[in-house]
Write an enzyme that holds these catalytic residues in place. Structure first.
Site, PDB file in Angstrom:
ATOM      1  N   ILE A 156       0.835  -1.332   0.005  1.00  0.00           N
ATOM      2  CA  ILE A 156      -0.007  -0.026  -0.029  1.00  0.00           C
ATOM      3  C   ILE A 156       0.736   1.367   0.067  1.00  0.00           C
ATOM      4  O   ILE A 156       0.629   2.218  -0.677  1.00  0.00           O
ATOM      5  CB  ILE A 156      -1.026  -0.154   1.113  1.00  0.00           C
ATOM      6  CG1 ILE A 156      -2.115  -1.259   1.137  1.00  0.00           C
ATOM      7  CG2 ILE A 156      -1.789   1.353   1.290  1.00  0.00           C
ATOM      8  CD1 ILE A 156      -2.683  -1.475   2.339  1.00  0.00           C
ATOM      9  N   ASP A 175      11.226   2.836   6.115  1.00  0.00           N
ATOM     10  CA  ASP A 175      10.790   1.194   6.195  1.00  0.00           C
ATOM     11  C   ASP A 175      12.143   0.622   6.555  1.00  0.00           C
ATOM     12  O   ASP A 175      13.123   0.627   5.861  1.00  0.00           O
ATOM     13  CB  ASP A 175      10.115   0.755   4.899  1.00  0.00           C
ATOM     14  CG  ASP A 175       9.364  -0.411   4.988  1.00  0.00           C
ATOM     15  OD1 ASP A 175      10.068  -1.546   5.578  1.00  0.00           O
ATOM     16  OD2 ASP A 175       8.462  -0.826   4.556  1.00  0.00           O
ATOM     17  N   ASN A 211       4.590  -1.872  16.803  1.00  0.00           N
ATOM     18  CA  ASN A 211       4.075  -0.671  16.084  1.00  0.00           C
ATOM     19  C   ASN A 211       2.926   0.055  17.066  1.00  0.00           C
ATOM     20  O   ASN A 211       2.757   1.191  16.572  1.00  0.00           O
ATOM     21  CB  ASN A 211       3.680  -0.607  14.863  1.00  0.00           C
ATOM     22  CG  ASN A 211       4.802  -1.127  13.790  1.00  0.00           C
ATOM     23  OD1 ASN A 211       5.986  -0.816  14.232  1.00  0.00           O
ATOM     24  ND2 ASN A 211       4.354  -1.596  12.695  1.00  0.00           N
ATOM     25  N   THR A 232      -4.620   5.037   7.653  1.00  0.00           N
ATOM     26  CA  THR A 232      -5.672   4.262   7.136  1.00  0.00           C
ATOM     27  C   THR A 232      -5.247   2.806   7.283  1.00  0.00           C
ATOM     28  O   THR A 232      -5.642   1.856   6.591  1.00  0.00           O
ATOM     29  CB  THR A 232      -5.721   4.365   5.540  1.00  0.00           C
ATOM     30  OG1 THR A 232      -4.631   4.328   5.009  1.00  0.00           O
ATOM     31  CG2 THR A 232      -6.185   5.691   5.144  1.00  0.00           C
ATOM     32  N   ARG A 234      -3.813   0.932  11.027  1.00  0.00           N
ATOM     33  CA  ARG A 234      -4.486   0.560  12.099  1.00  0.00           C
ATOM     34  C   ARG A 234      -4.490   1.527  13.099  1.00  0.00           C
ATOM     35  O   ARG A 234      -3.710   2.287  13.408  1.00  0.00           O
ATOM     36  CB  ARG A 234      -3.721  -0.964  12.709  1.00  0.00           C
ATOM     37  CG  ARG A 234      -4.065  -2.285  11.914  1.00  0.00           C
ATOM     38  CD  ARG A 234      -5.525  -2.680  12.208  1.00  0.00           C
ATOM     39  NE  ARG A 234      -5.565  -4.011  11.066  1.00  0.00           N
ATOM     40  CZ  ARG A 234      -6.069  -3.820   9.808  1.00  0.00           C
ATOM     41  NH1 ARG A 234      -6.405  -2.776   9.220  1.00  0.00           N
ATOM     42  NH2 ARG A 234      -6.487  -5.162   9.558  1.00  0.00           N
ATOM     43  N   ASP A 258      -9.024   6.522   9.321  1.00  0.00           N
ATOM     44  CA  ASP A 258     -10.092   5.720   9.014  1.00  0.00           C
ATOM     45  C   ASP A 258      -9.795   4.448   9.521  1.00  0.00           C
ATOM     46  O   ASP A 258     -10.616   3.787  10.038  1.00  0.00           O
ATOM     47  CB  ASP A 258      -9.608   5.125   7.366  1.00  0.00           C
ATOM     48  CG  ASP A 258     -10.417   4.021   6.983  1.00  0.00           C
ATOM     49  OD1 ASP A 258     -11.769   4.172   6.838  1.00  0.00           O
ATOM     50  OD2 ASP A 258     -10.089   2.938   6.644  1.00  0.00           O
ATOM     51  N   GLU A 263     -11.472   1.325  17.717  1.00  0.00           N
ATOM     52  CA  GLU A 263     -12.625   0.495  16.939  1.00  0.00           C
ATOM     53  C   GLU A 263     -13.120  -0.652  17.688  1.00  0.00           C
ATOM     54  O   GLU A 263     -12.209  -1.528  18.021  1.00  0.00           O
ATOM     55  CB  GLU A 263     -11.552   0.408  15.746  1.00  0.00           C
ATOM     56  CG  GLU A 263     -12.355  -0.554  14.810  1.00  0.00           C
ATOM     57  CD  GLU A 263     -11.573  -0.743  13.529  1.00  0.00           C
ATOM     58  OE1 GLU A 263     -11.125   0.047  12.807  1.00  0.00           O
ATOM     59  OE2 GLU A 263     -11.367  -2.069  13.159  1.00  0.00           O
ATOM     60  N   HIS A 295     -13.376   2.794   8.859  1.00  0.00           N
ATOM     61  CA  HIS A 295     -12.582   1.513   8.403  1.00  0.00           C
ATOM     62  C   HIS A 295     -13.027   1.166   7.058  1.00  0.00           C
ATOM     63  O   HIS A 295     -13.348  -0.015   7.115  1.00  0.00           O
ATOM     64  CB  HIS A 295     -12.361   0.213   9.309  1.00  0.00           C
ATOM     65  CG  HIS A 295     -11.314  -0.550   9.183  1.00  0.00           C
ATOM     66  ND1 HIS A 295     -10.747  -1.012  10.408  1.00  0.00           N
ATOM     67  CD2 HIS A 295     -10.544  -1.084   8.085  1.00  0.00           C
ATOM     68  CE1 HIS A 295      -9.774  -1.965   9.798  1.00  0.00           C
ATOM     69  NE2 HIS A 295      -9.792  -1.587   8.436  1.00  0.00           N
TER      70      HIS A 295
HETATM   71  P1  NAD Z   1       2.908  -4.894   3.506  1.00  0.00           P
HETATM   72  O1  NAD Z   1       3.165  -5.997   4.367  1.00  0.00           O
HETATM   73  O2  NAD Z   1       2.859  -5.016   2.070  1.00  0.00           O
HETATM   74  O3  NAD Z   1       3.872  -3.777   4.015  1.00  0.00           O
HETATM   75  C1  NAD Z   1       3.937  -3.126   5.389  1.00  0.00           C
HETATM   76  C2  NAD Z   1       5.328  -2.587   5.327  1.00  0.00           C
HETATM   77  O4  NAD Z   1       5.518  -1.785   6.530  1.00  0.00           O
HETATM   78  C3  NAD Z   1       6.530  -3.433   5.175  1.00  0.00           C
HETATM   79  O5  NAD Z   1       7.423  -3.113   4.216  1.00  0.00           O
HETATM   80  C4  NAD Z   1       7.271  -3.411   6.487  1.00  0.00           C
HETATM   81  O6  NAD Z   1       8.499  -3.585   6.509  1.00  0.00           O
HETATM   82  C5  NAD Z   1       6.895  -1.893   7.148  1.00  0.00           C
HETATM   83  N1  NAD Z   1       6.982  -1.800   8.291  1.00  0.00           N
HETATM   84  C6  NAD Z   1       6.669  -2.691   9.579  1.00  0.00           C
HETATM   85  N2  NAD Z   1       6.867  -1.974  10.460  1.00  0.00           N
HETATM   86  C7  NAD Z   1       7.264  -0.674  10.378  1.00  0.00           C
HETATM   87  C8  NAD Z   1       7.667   0.351  11.080  1.00  0.00           C
HETATM   88  N3  NAD Z   1       7.653   0.392  12.435  1.00  0.00           N
HETATM   89  N4  NAD Z   1       8.311   1.613  10.508  1.00  0.00           N
HETATM   90  C9  NAD Z   1       8.365   1.425   8.932  1.00  0.00           C
HETATM   91  N5  NAD Z   1       8.072   0.506   8.077  1.00  0.00           N
HETATM   92  C10 NAD Z   1       7.444  -0.622   8.826  1.00  0.00           C
HETATM   93  O7  NAD Z   1       1.286  -4.267   4.112  1.00  0.00           O
HETATM   94  P2  NAD Z   1       0.438  -3.526   3.249  1.00  0.00           P
HETATM   95  O8  NAD Z   1      -0.555  -4.461   2.415  1.00  0.00           O
HETATM   96  O9  NAD Z   1       1.242  -2.267   2.684  1.00  0.00           O
HETATM   97  O10 NAD Z   1      -0.798  -3.126   4.351  1.00  0.00           O
HETATM   98  C11 NAD Z   1      -0.296  -2.426   5.485  1.00  0.00           C
HETATM   99  C12 NAD Z   1      -1.222  -2.467   6.474  1.00  0.00           C
HETATM  100  O11 NAD Z   1      -2.413  -1.576   5.819  1.00  0.00           O
HETATM  101  C13 NAD Z   1      -1.946  -3.641   7.034  1.00  0.00           C
HETATM  102  O12 NAD Z   1      -1.004  -4.226   7.953  1.00  0.00           O
HETATM  103  C14 NAD Z   1      -3.310  -3.427   7.282  1.00  0.00           C
HETATM  104  O13 NAD Z   1      -3.130  -2.889   8.843  1.00  0.00           O
HETATM  105  C15 NAD Z   1      -3.466  -1.672   6.581  1.00  0.00           C
HETATM  106  N6  NAD Z   1      -4.897  -1.873   5.812  1.00  0.00           N
HETATM  107  C16 NAD Z   1      -5.763  -1.198   6.288  1.00  0.00           C
HETATM  108  C17 NAD Z   1      -6.906  -1.325   5.328  1.00  0.00           C
HETATM  109  C18 NAD Z   1      -8.019  -0.294   5.410  1.00  0.00           C
HETATM  110  O14 NAD Z   1      -9.291  -0.808   4.867  1.00  0.00           O
HETATM  111  N7  NAD Z   1      -8.072   0.825   6.316  1.00  0.00           N
HETATM  112  C19 NAD Z   1      -6.826  -2.266   4.228  1.00  0.00           C
HETATM  113  C20 NAD Z   1      -5.822  -2.992   4.104  1.00  0.00           C
HETATM  114  C21 NAD Z   1      -4.886  -3.010   4.602  1.00  0.00           C
HETATM  115  C1  COI Z   2      -7.368  -5.365   5.695  1.00  0.00           C
HETATM  116  O1  COI Z   2      -7.620  -5.817   4.599  1.00  0.00           O
HETATM  117  O2  COI Z   2      -6.601  -5.582   6.731  1.00  0.00           O
HETATM  118  C2  COI Z   2      -8.475  -4.143   6.197  1.00  0.00           C
HETATM  119  O3  COI Z   2      -8.176  -3.418   7.140  1.00  0.00           O
HETATM  120  C3  COI Z   2      -9.916  -4.344   5.559  1.00  0.00           C
HETATM  121  C4  COI Z   2     -11.024  -4.766   6.691  1.00  0.00           C
HETATM  122  C5  COI Z   2     -12.315  -5.087   5.853  1.00  0.00           C
HETATM  123  C6  COI Z   2     -10.490  -5.666   7.589  1.00  0.00           C
END
Ligand code: NAD
Ligand code: COI
Length: 331
Positions: A156, A175, A211, A232, A234, A258, A263, A295
């Site tokens: 993301i 990162d 974290n 967006t 956690r 978000d 939550e 969320h």
């Molecule tokens: P990912 O695993 O592809 O990337 C996470 C990155 O964070 C990794 O590169 C990791 O090295 C880095 N990281 C971990 N701890 C760190 C720190 N303290 N400082 C800097 N970098 C750090 O994950 P992603 O697919 O990019 O998703 C990230 C997060 O987004 C998920 O874990 C989830 O909690 C959240 N998310 C939220 C939603 C939403 O609807 N709001 C949806 C999907 C995911």
């Molecule tokens: C995730 O994919 O990690 C999200 O935060 C989406 C939510 C519907 C749980």
């Protein structure tokens, strides 16, 4: 194969039914979450598919072990709510759906940022309260003049880096595991530099305990006066009380949240519960320079379709071969 899906939302059900019809699998669909008192519905099934932000507890995994169910796939990315030790103890292999649409969440972070920099909520609030003069005097900032600091350059984060640079922003990222993608339009910085240099701090890291409150009073004080914060990822990443204090003092110009620290299932399930309320949520909702959403950053047609079909496919791969590309191995 006989599969049971928990936590099914209305918009997922047609995709689930279509997938079952096309693949010839038997799929039972439940709206309820996978919990200690609902896991028994899975007795006799080959595998479980789920979506929830509430805990996947030891009690759930113990019962899966008793029923001889060894595979669980999640329709989402985050696995911070999984008791991995209990899963391992009961021989349960778990896979998530890490790439259903990183762009959906990145776009939402950009949307929040543009809204806050152009002060849309504040303009609208002034207008709605009859402050017509005030509503014309809330000068905005253009993204191309801003430095955006992305914490977490995973799937993301990298999508967000591309989008923000497309707007002409200067992008830096922190990162500890840098990406090998050398086409990334940004420079790596350490956390202290990122906090001090960024007009926008945008979080894309997992909500693992390490974290917890990575953005606390100290980190907020390190941020530039007038910066905006976007979360967006956690809720536990941000100390909400400290963020509210920084918003009240004016040190933070705005926040887009978000994923809210406190939550609960009730927030994600407002379709049934009707309303979510707690003192900090209510306080934030009254602030015109805060965007508070329940969320929903992931929530697009593309994402929902992919969450369902990818995760069910991972489950059938696990059931037929014992492996799939998205097995989660906790670090
Ligand atoms: P990912 O695993 O592809 O990337 C996470 C990155 O964070 C990794 O590169 C990791 O090295 C880095 N990281 C971990 N701890 C760190 C720190 N303290 N400082 C800097 N970098 C750090 O994950 P992603 O697919 O990019 O998703 C990230 C997060 O987004 C998920 O874990 C989830 O909690 C959240 N998310 C939220 C939603 C939403 O609807 N709001 C949806 C999907 C995911
Ligand atoms: C995730 O994919 O990690 C999200 O935060 C989406 C939510 C519907 C749980």
């Amino acid at each position: 194969m006989k599969i049971i899906a928990y936590g099914a939302r209305v918009d997922e059900i047609p995709y689930m039914k279509q997938w079952a019809q096309e693949t010839g699998n038997e799929l039972t669909i439940k709206e309820e979450l996978l919990e200690a008192d609902t896991v028994e519905w899975a007795k006799g099934y080959d595998g479980i598919n789920c979506l929830q932000t509430t805990p996947y507890s030891a009690a759930v995994f113990d019962k899966m072990g008793d029923y001889g169910i060894h595979y669980l796939t999640l329709r989402n990315v985050g696995t911070d709510n999984v008791d991995f030790a209990a899963a391992a103890k009961n021989g349960v292999t778990l896979a998530n759906t890490p790439a259903y649409s990183p762009e959906a969440i990145a776009e939402f972070a950009v949307t929040m940022t543009l809204n806050l920099l152009r002060r849309v909520g504040e303009v609208e609030h002034a207008l709605r309260h009859g402050d017509y003069a005030g509503s014309t005097q809330l000068i905005g900032r253009e993204l191309r003049s801003q430095t955006v600091g992305i914490i977490g350059a995973g799937r993301i984060g990298r999508a967000a880096i591309q989008m923000f640079s497309g707007f002409g922003a200067k992008v830096i990222t922190y990162d500890p595991h840098p990406s090998k993608d050398d086409t990334l339009a940004c420079r790596y910085a350490d956390m202290d530099e990122l906090l001090a240099a960024s007009d926008v701090v945008d979080l894309h890291i997992p909500g693992v305990p390490a974290n917890d409150h990575i953005i606390d009073a100290r980190a907020l004080a390190q941020m530039k006066p007038g910066a905006v914060l976007i979360n967006t990822a956690r809720g536990n990443l941000v100390d909400t009380a400290a963020m509210i204090a920084a918003l009240e003092s004016g040190h933070l110009a705005g926040a887009g949240i978000d994923t809210y620290e406190h939550e609960t299932a009730a927030l994600l399930d407002m379709a049934h519960t009707g309303r979510f309320s707690d003192p900090q949520w209510d306080q934030l909702q009254k602030m015109p320079n805060v965007l508070l959403t329940p969320h929903v950053a992931y929530y697009t047609e593309t994402a929902v379709h992919n969450m369902v079909t990818f995760s069910l496919t991972y489950l059938t791969e696990l059931l037929t071969t014992g492996t799939t590309e998205t097995i989660v191995h906790p670090k």
